[in-house]
Design an enzyme around this catalytic site. Structure first.
Site, mmCIF file in Angstrom:
data_model
loop_
_atom_site.group_PDB
_atom_site.id
_atom_site.type_symbol
_atom_site.label_atom_id
_atom_site.label_comp_id
_atom_site.label_asym_id
_atom_site.label_seq_id
_atom_site.Cartn_x
_atom_site.Cartn_y
_atom_site.Cartn_z
ATOM 1 N N GLY A 122 0.826 -1.203 0.000
ATOM 2 C CA GLY A 122 0.000 0.000 0.000
ATOM 3 C C GLY A 122 0.860 1.252 0.000
ATOM 4 C CG PHE A 123 0.303 6.095 0.518
ATOM 5 C CD1 PHE A 123 1.368 6.722 -0.129
ATOM 6 C CD2 PHE A 123 -0.328 6.761 1.559
ATOM 7 C CE1 PHE A 123 1.798 7.976 0.274
ATOM 8 C CE2 PHE A 123 0.078 8.020 1.961
ATOM 9 C CZ PHE A 123 1.151 8.624 1.315
ATOM 10 C CB ILE A 124 1.598 4.031 4.919
ATOM 11 C CG1 ILE A 124 0.773 5.333 4.874
ATOM 12 C CG2 ILE A 124 2.560 4.062 6.110
ATOM 13 C CD1 ILE A 124 -0.085 5.594 6.109
ATOM 14 C CG ASN A 183 -5.998 -8.096 0.173
ATOM 15 O OD1 ASN A 183 -5.603 -6.964 -0.121
ATOM 16 N ND2 ASN A 183 -7.097 -8.294 0.881
ATOM 17 N N GLY A 185 -3.785 -1.896 -2.322
ATOM 18 C CA GLY A 185 -2.358 -1.767 -2.605
ATOM 19 C C GLY A 185 -2.099 -2.173 -4.048
ATOM 20 C CB ALA A 193 -1.966 1.144 10.955
ATOM 21 C CE1 TYR A 253 -10.896 2.732 8.394
ATOM 22 C CE2 TYR A 253 -11.173 5.109 8.595
ATOM 23 C CZ TYR A 253 -10.355 4.010 8.397
ATOM 24 O OH TYR A 253 -9.017 4.182 8.215
ATOM 25 C CE LYS A 295 -7.482 0.720 11.802
ATOM 26 N NZ LYS A 295 -6.811 -0.466 11.170
#
Ligand code: UDP
Length: 329
Positions: free
Chosen positions: A21-23, A43, A47, A128, A160, A164
């Site tokens: 993914g990005f991070i 998966n 990403g 995260a 969401y 988290k």
């Protein structure tokens, strides 16, 4: 990026879930640059192989295309890991609002699998989380132990946030009850090259629109504000936390502290791209699926992370926007 100052305590194996993914891809790069072994499980739902293609030839890099809920794959990778950074999650406001079931299940079940695997092998784990958990709080800056006010369960965005929050509860519970070496990281708005605008993220969207001389779509009245942090600063904070000798098992805010309204951001991006674009205001009801509420301000209190690892952001918004422009050109 300067990596010299990240204390690493010898060669380690780092498992990064969501590493494509990005991070995750930036973190993979940093860890490899520091001389570590990196294993990525991803998966490729949000990403992309493009994010890590340049790392595939590195002998210290290993990639498995799999879901974190695939127990056998996760177990095999976790068994070799000293540190697990769990980034795999459903992210992006647009995705979260459009696919609420997928979001809640991915986040809660994924974290549960990862924490169990970390416990089996005694790995340190960094989970995260997101500033979304501050919900509708209005008293900025947001500190980790502030009370949290979420909206109603009828609005998907809060599902969401709640998913988290469960991830955070679970992380701290594993630390408390089983002695797992675990922390949660609340990322605020993070930005940089490779971030996709496809799931709602505002800066890549505005930069793309500006480069194409198309109108910049500012949602609502544009007076809502955010603090953006460069991804290189964010992954540096993650690395510091990963390698810190004695780490308090807590939640850590990680984010930038310079606040900007979305309208001002749009103007700034038009200026830096030299674009002919204009700005249009789009009502929230047109921008998102039903079940959406925005938050007005979001500013992190970063004193805890600063105290723990002496971290503060070093890349400013202008530099960050220029990196994103460069990436899309
Ligand atoms: N936003 C916008 N235009 C866009 C995308 C987003 O005005 O094309 C706004 C969005 O409503 C929010 C802010 O930009 O107020 C940041 O959105 P993003 O999805 O990047 O992150 P969030 O802070 O909502 O998680």
């Amino acid at each position: 990026m300067t990596t010299r100052d990240v204390p690493t305590n010898g060669e380690k194996t780092i498992l990064i879930t969501g590493g494509a993914g990005f991070i995750g891809s930036h973190l993979s790069e940093l860890m490899l640059n520091l001389g570590h072994h990196v294993q990525v499980i991803d998966n490729l739902s949000t990403g992309s192989l493009d994010n890590i293609r340049h790392l595939l030839a590195n002998r210290r890099f290993h990639f498995a295309r799999a879901d974190v809920t695939e127990a056998v794959v996760l177990d095999r990778m976790a068994s070799k890991a000293d540190i697990i950074v769990h980034l795999a999650a459903a992210v992006g406001v647009q995705l979260v609002v459009e696919r609420p079931v997928h979001t809640i299940e991915t986040n809660v079940m994924g974290t549960d699998h990862v924490l169990r695997a970390a416990l089996r092998y005694g790995a340190r784990v960094l989970v995260a989380s997101t500033s979304e958990v501050y919900g509708k709080g209005t008293r900025v800056p947001f500190a980790e132990d502030d009370d949290v006010v979420l909206g109603p369960t009828s609005k998907s965005r809060w599902g969401y946030a709640a998913s988290k929050m469960v991830d955070e509860f679970l992380t701290l519970a594993y630390a408390r009850e089983y002695g797992l070496d675990a922390v949660a990281m609340r990322f605020f708005n993070t930005v940089g090259p490779r971030q996709s605008g496809s799931y709602g993220m505002v800066i890549p969207r505005f930069v793309k629109q500006a480069l194409a001389n198309e109108p910049l779509t500012v949602y609502g009245d544009g007076q809502q504000s955010r603090c953006f942090c460069n991804v290189q600063d964010v992954v540096r904070a993650v690395a510091y936390l990963a390698f810190k000798q004695e780490l308090d098992h807590r939640v850590y805010n990680i984010g930038g502290t310079d606040e900007i309204t979305i309208e001002a951001l749009a103007r700034f991006i038009i200026e830096r791209t030299g674009s002919q674009s204009e700005i249009i205001l789009v009502p929230y009801s047109e921008a998102y699926a039903p079940g959406f509420e925005d938050m007005q301000r979001r500013v992190p209190d970063t004193s805890r992370v600063h105290e723990a690892i002496d971290w503060s952001p070093s890349v400013d918004l202008a530099q960050t926007i220029d990196m994103v422009i460069e990436h899309f050109k």
